[in-house]
Design an enzyme around this catalytic site. Structure first.
Site, PDB file in Angstrom:
ATOM      1  N   ASP A 274       1.002  -1.227   0.178  1.00 46.74           N
ATOM      2  CA  ASP A 274       0.091  -0.109   0.215  1.00 46.74           C
ATOM      3  C   ASP A 274       0.820   1.307  -0.027  1.00 46.74           C
ATOM      4  O   ASP A 274       2.108   1.107   0.362  1.00 46.74           O
ATOM      5  CB  ASP A 274      -0.903  -0.063   1.323  1.00 46.74           C
TER       6      ASP A 274
ATOM      7  N   ASP B 261      -1.596  -0.630   5.869  1.00 45.15           N
ATOM      8  CA  ASP B 261      -2.003   0.047   7.471  1.00 45.15           C
ATOM      9  C   ASP B 261      -3.606  -0.137   7.423  1.00 45.15           C
ATOM     10  O   ASP B 261      -4.071   0.235   8.539  1.00 45.15           O
ATOM     11  CB  ASP B 261      -1.702   1.456   7.395  1.00 45.15           C
TER      12      ASP B 261
ATOM     13  N   ASP C 264      -0.321   5.067   0.888  1.00 48.64           N
ATOM     14  CA  ASP C 264      -0.210   5.965   2.046  1.00 48.64           C
ATOM     15  C   ASP C 264      -0.469   5.416   3.540  1.00 48.64           C
ATOM     16  O   ASP C 264      -1.058   4.644   3.853  1.00 48.64           O
ATOM     17  CB  ASP C 264      -1.732   6.864   1.782  1.00 48.64           C
TER      18      ASP C 264
END
Length: 281
Positions: free
Chosen positions: A26, A199, A28
């Protein structure tokens, strides 16, 4: 003396070569310490692409998402609103802003731990694939700076050099798992041997399709999920400029455009105004 066997000799087959392995990242808050879309609010405001009110709303949205988590309903509403506001944006105009500010804006936000982990995967012969809900024209240059093998991100529809406001592919939630499966089918990855890092709890579908899921700085829901499933939890804490660690790629090597949709942030605007008109309140 035993009679010779009449059975045909067994064919000796060479061992099958190991299938390729990928590490899916991922973007961000996994590779960079913020929302990539929110990171561009200041240069967009300075260049007149968005107004001050939009910049404040973007910052507020990021705060809410950071505290409460980017659940599917909130992010879908955000996606629909931002997509509509992007209608009519000139691709070349936005590309110029991203190209001019990419290193200054995103470069200092990249986690040292992420670059080290990416480097380790590459050294192990693994492909590194960035999967991001951010627009591909922002995510792809970041992935290129990191030396990633490729990037799959949200694709906005373009007609006549402008964004229509429609989304061709939203790389978010279940679609990240779809993207990983498509990458595996195309490049021969054995998903049971692949890795994933994220996250957000919205990326659980991605984590479920690989054999080595990892969570990075997880939100509350993902931390609980990781605890229940025994997934490793990593803490990335050291953002540092890429310029001191990775040679910058030539801007001509990457196609730049608009990072119009990002999970957990908004990117508002109507179009790039002439600087002489200033920023409208």
């Amino acid at each position: 003396m035993a009679e010779p066997s009449s059975a045909p000799p067994r064919e000796s087959r060479p061992p099958e070569p190991p299938r390729a392995v990928a590490a899916f990242f991922d973007l961000d808050k996994t590779i960079i310490a913020s929302s990539s879309a929110l990171a561009f609010s200041k240069p967009l405001l300075r260049e007149g692409l968005i107004n001050r009110r939009a910049a404040l709303r973007s910052a507020y949205a990021q705060l809410v998402f950071s505290l409460a988590g980017a659940d599917a309903d909130k992010t879908e509403r955000m996606r629909a609103e931002v997509s509509a506001l992007c209608a009519g944006w000139d691709v070349a105009q936005v590309s110029a802003i991203v190209q001019e500010t990419l290193h200054d804006v995103v470069d200092p936000l990249v986690y040292v731990e992420a670059t080290e982990l990416i480097g380790q995967h590459l050294a192990d012969g693994h492909d590194v694939v960035v999967l991001s809900a951010t627009g591909e024209e922002v995510a792809a240059p970041v992935a290129a700076m990191l030396g990633a093998t490729r990037c799959v991100a949200t694709r906005m529809e373009i007609a006549g050099g402008r964004y229509t406001g429609q989304v061709d592919f939203y790389c978010y939630g279940d679609n990240k798992a779809v993207a990983a499966k498509q990458q595996a089918a195309t490049y021969g990855y054995d998903l049971a041997e692949c890795y994933a890092y994220t996250d957000s709890s919205t990326d659980v579908p991605l984590l479920e399709v690989v054999g080595h899921p990892h969570v990075v700085n997880p939100d509350k829901l993902l931390r609980r999920e990781a605890g229940e499933r025994g997934w490793p939890i990593l803490a990335f804490e050291r953002p540092m400029s890429l310029r001191s660690r990775i040679p910058a790629r030539s801007a001509g090597m990457v196609a730049l455009g608009v990072g119009a949709v990002a999970a957990g942030a908004t990117w508002y605007g109507l179009g790039r105004r002439r600087r002489s008109r200033g920023v409208r309140e």
